[in-house]
Design a protein around this motif. Structure first.
Motif, PDB file in Angstrom:
ATOM      1  N   THR A 116       0.838  -1.198   0.000  1.00 46.51           N
ATOM      2  CA  THR A 116       0.000   0.000   0.000  1.00 46.51           C
ATOM      3  C   THR A 116       0.875   1.252   0.000  1.00 46.51           C
ATOM      4  N   SER A 120       0.312   3.663  -3.119  1.00 43.76           N
ATOM      5  CA  SER A 120      -0.604   4.778  -2.866  1.00 43.76           C
ATOM      6  C   SER A 120      -0.118   5.991  -3.657  1.00 43.76           C
ATOM      7  N   TYR A 138      -6.191   0.901  -3.389  1.00 41.33           N
ATOM      8  CA  TYR A 138      -7.608   1.182  -3.173  1.00 41.33           C
ATOM      9  C   TYR A 138      -8.448   0.934  -4.420  1.00 41.33           C
ATOM     10  N   GLY A 220      -8.897  -0.820   0.301  1.00 39.48           N
ATOM     11  CA  GLY A 220      -9.765   0.305   0.607  1.00 39.48           C
ATOM     12  C   GLY A 220     -11.124  -0.129   1.107  1.00 39.48           C
ATOM     13  N   ASN A 221     -11.452  -1.427   0.961  1.00 36.69           N
ATOM     14  CA  ASN A 221     -12.647  -2.017   1.585  1.00 36.69           C
ATOM     15  C   ASN A 221     -13.949  -1.295   1.280  1.00 36.69           C
TER      16      ASN A 221
END
Lengths: 280, 342
Positions: A116, A120, A138, A220-221
Motif C-alpha cells: 500500500t 498509494s 484502493y 480500501g474495503n
C-alpha cells in the motif's frame, strides 16, 4: 511377474491408514463440518438471502476474479522466473532463489502495508502510475497485486523441479530433428511442465481466495467495489452474526472445493496424456 | 489387537486432547489478572497496571500482575465469549460488552450500572485532524461535505471507533436547527460519499491519512488525534474541534463468571475502581482521555477544549438501538452503499 511379499517402510497399512484418517479427521473434517453445522441455525430462505445479497455477490466476483487474475499472472511470470533460475547461472542467483520464498514467510499484513505504501498516490510506484492514469492502491487492481505477491512462490516452486528434470539434450534433440524454437517449446517443453503449472496455479489460486491480511490494507474495503469475501465474513462476525458469517464461508468453501477438484482432474488428465505420449 | 491397531492413534490423540493442562495457576501470594482491551489503550494500561500493582501491594501485601490483550473491540469481545479467561474487559463500546451477556451470560444484564458514570471511567470525543494550515478551511461538520473535500474514517461495520464517528456526524445533523431523521440521514450519506477508503480499523485509517497522504480530514477519537499531533508531527497536522460532538464512553466491567471461577473478584473490582481514583484519572488524562474527575479535568482543562457534547443515550436511545438501526445488515449504513438502481 514374480510375486513377492511387498515390504513397506512405514509399519502396518492399518496403523498408518488409521493415523491418516484420525489426523485428517481431527484437523480438517471436524472443523469444516462444524462450519456447516453453524449455518443450520439459519432457515433456507435466510441462508439464501445472506449468500446472494448484492454485497456478497460483488465480493465473490472480486475475490474469485482477482485470485484468478493473480494466479494467471503468476503462471506466466512464475514460469519465467523458474526457467531463468534453472537454466542460467548468473551472479546473485542464489539470492534471487531465496527471495522467491520470502512471500511465504512474511506476515501478510506487513506485505499489505508495504504494498500500500508503494502503490498509494504518494508512494514510489503509485505517484508515477497515477500520473499515467492507473490507480492501483484502493482499487481491485490493488487487490490483484497483493494476491500476486503472496502467490508467486507456489508456481515457481512447483515448476522448478520439473524443469530441472528435463535435460537440455531433449531440446537439442528437437533442434537436430528440425524443430523451431517455438515448436520445441509448444510440443516438447510445455506439455511436460503443464501438470506442474496447473498445480502451481491451483495452489496460488486457493491461497489467494482465503487471503485477508495483505488485502485489507490495499483494497480500501469499499462495499460493492473493493470488498473481498474474507472481509465480508469478518464484517459479519463484528456484528456477532456467526450464522451469517459461516453461511458465506460455506459458499466460499464449496465453490473453492469444486474449483480445486476441476483443476485437479485437469492436472491428472494432462499428466496421463503426457505419460501416454509415445517416446516420452 | 492387530485388527484394532487403527484404534491406537485415535486413542492417543484423544488422550492428548483430554490431558490439556488446566493448571495455569498462580504462585501462592501472587495473583494475575487479564485485562482484555481494544487497540489504542495499550500505552494507557501499561501505566495503569504499574501504578495499580504498586498500590495493591502496598495496601494488601500481595503481588498482582496484570496481563494485557489488545485488538479490535469486537474481536476482543468474541474472544472472551469463546473462552478467553478475561478478568476484566475494557472495550470501545457498550454494545461489545452487552454481547458478553447476550451470547455467553458471562455478566449480568445490568452491568453498566455497576460502576459510576455508565461504567466508563474516562471518555473521549470525536474531532477532526487536518493537514497543517488547514488548507481546506475545515471548521465544523458541514465543511466535510463541501465539494472537493475528502474524508478519512474507518468502516463502521468492522471498527467500533468508526461507529462513534458515524454517530457523532448523525447526532450533529439531527440536533442542528431544523434537523430531522431525514436530514441526518442525508448528511451522513453525503459524508460517506466523500470517503474514498474504508480502513478496517481506526489505526489503519490514521495511517492512511498520515502516511499515505490520502484525504483532507481524518475523523478520529480525540485521544488518537492528540497522539498523532503530539507524537507524530505537530508541524504536519492540526486538530480541529467541531462545535458539537458525541461523548465516546469506553466502558469497563468485571467478567463475573471468570473472576468467580478464578477467585479474583476482589482484586479485579479494585482494579476497575482504581481507574476512578485520583491517580488513575491523572494517568487517564496523561494519555489524552477525558477524565471523569472534575478536579483532574480542571487541571487539564486547557488540553481538552469545551464543545457541546451529546451522549448516545440522549440521541440514539443507547447502543443496542443504534447498532440495530444503523450498523446491522440492512441498516442505514448498508443502505448508503446499496446500488442506486435498487
Amino acid at each position: 511377474m514374480a510375486t513377492h511379499a511387498r515390504r513397506h517402510v512405514l509399519p502396518g497399512f492399518k496403523l498408518s491408514l488409521g493415523f491418516t484418517w484420525t489426523y485428517v479427521g481431527l484437523l480438517v473434517l471436524i472443523p469444516l463440518s462444524s462450519l456447516f453445522l453453524k449455518t443450520f441455525s439459519l432457515t433456507w430462505p435466510q441462508f439464501w438471502e445472506t449468500v446472494t445479497a448484492p454485497r456478497a455477490l460483488a465480493a465473490y466476483r472480486l475475490s474469485f476474479g482477482a485470485s484468478f487474475a493473480a494466479a494467471l499472472a503468476n503462471v506466466v511470470f512464475g514460469l519465467l522466473v523458474a526457467w531463468v533460475l534453472v537454466r542460467y547461472r548468473f551472479p546473485g542467483r542464489s539470492f534471487v532463489e531465496s527471495l522467491v520464498d520470502l512471500p511465504f514467510a512474511l506476515p501478510t499484513a506487513v506485505a499489505g502495508l508495504t504494498l500500500t505504501t508503494l502503490f498509494s498516490s504518494k508512494g514510489w510506484y503509485g505517484q508515477h502510475l497515477e500520473a499515467l492514469g492507473f490507480k492501483v492502491a484502493y482499487s481491485s487492481v490493488g487487490v490483484a497485486v497483493a494476491l500476486t505477491f503472496i502467490g508467486l512462490p507456489f508456481v515457481v516452486r512447483t515448476v522448478q523441479p520439473v524443469l530441472e528434470d528435463i535435460d537440455a539434450d531433449v531440446e537439442e534433440a528437437a533442434a537436430t530433428l528440425g524443430a523451431t524454437p517455438t515448436q520445441t517449446f509448444t510440443r516438447v517443453l510445455f506439455p511436460a511442465i503443464l501438470p506442474a503449472l496447473l498445480s502451481g496455479f491451483t495452489l496460488a489460486f486457493a491461497r489467494a481466495l482465503g487471503e485477508y491480511g495483505s488485502v485489507v490494507f490495499i483494497s480500501g474495503n469499499m462495499p460493492l467495489r473493493t470488498e473481498i469475501v474474507p472481509l465480508l465474513i469478518v464484517t459479519k462476525l463484528e456484528q456477532y452474526d456467526y450464522a451469517g458469517a459461516t453461511a458465506i464461508a460455506v459458499v466460499m468453501l464449496v465453490a473453492s472445493f469444486l474449483l480445486l477438484l476441476v483443476v485437479n482432474v485437469l492436472q491428472r488428465w494432462s499428466h496421463r496424456r503426457l505419460e501416454a505420449r509415445p517416446g516420452a | 489387537m492387530r485388527t484394532h491397531s487403527w484404534l491406537f492413534p485415535l486413542l492417543l490423540v484423544a488422550f492428548v486432547g483430554c490431558s490439556k493442562s488446566g493448571s495455569e495457576g498462580s504462585a501462592p501470594g501472587a495473583v494475575t489478572l487479564l485485562n482484555v482491551s481494544y487497540d489504542p489503550t495499550r500505552e494507557l494500561y501499561v501505566d495503569i497496571n504499574a501504578a495499580f500493582s504498586k498500590h495493591w501491594e502496598a495496601t494488601h501485601q500481595q503481588k498482582v500482575t496484570i496481563k494485557q490483550s489488545h485488538g479490535g473491540s469486537g474481536k476482543q469481545a468474541r474472544a472472551v465469549i469463546d473462552g478467553l479467561d478475561a478478568d476484566v474487559v475494557t472495550l470501545a463500546l457498550a454494545y461489545d460488552v452487552d454481547m458478553l451477556h447476550d451470547k455467553a451470560s458471562l455478566i449480568p444484564e445490568g452491568w453498566q450500572k455497576r460502576l459510576a458514570n455508565n461504567s466508563a471511567p474516562y471518555t473521549s470525543t470525536i474531532v477532526f485532524v487536518v493537514r497543517k494550515g488547514n488548507p481546506k478551511g475545515i471548521r465544523d461538520w458541514d465543511d466535510l461535505v463541501r465539494d472537493g473535500v475528502t474524508v478519512i474514517t474507518p468502516n463502521p461495520k468492522t471498527s467500533g471507533g468508526a461507529r462513534w464517528n458515524y454517530l457523532a456526524a448523525w447526532g450533529h445533523a439531527l440536533r442542528k436547527p431544523g434537523g430531522t431523521e431525514q436530514s441526518a440521514r442525508a448528511f451522513v450519506e453525503s459524508l460517506f460519499r466523500h470517503v474514498p477508503v474504508l480502513d478496517s480499523g481506526a489505526r489503519g485509517a490514521t495511517t492512511t491519512f498520515a502516511e499515505r497522504g490520502l484525504g483532507d480530514v481524518l475523523i478520529a477519537w480525540e485521544n488518537e488525534a492528540f497522539l498523532l499531533t503530539d507524537e507524530v508531527g505537530q508541524e504536519r497536522f492540526e486538530i480541529v474541534v467541531p462545535s458539537t460532538s458525541i461523548v465516546a464512553e469506553p466502558p469497563v466491567t468485571v467478567v463475573d463468571r471468570n473472576v468467580d471461577k478464578r477467585g479474583t473478584r476482589a482484586v479485579a473490582e479494585a482494579y476497575l475502581q482504581f481507574l476512578y481514583s485520583e491517580e488513575g484519572q491523572r494517568l487517564v488524562a496523561k494519555h489524552h482521555y477525558r477524565p471523569r474527575s472534575q478536579e483532574v479535568a480542571r487541571k487539564e482543562g486547557a488540553r481538552f477544549p469545551k464543545l457541546t457534547l451529546f451522549t448516545i443515550d440522549e440521541v440514539f436511545g443507547g447502543w443496542r438501538k443504534a447498532q440495530s438501526a444503523h450498523f446491522d445488515d440492512g441498516g442505514v449504513f448498508d443502505a448508503i452503499y446499496v446500488p442506486q438502481a435498487r
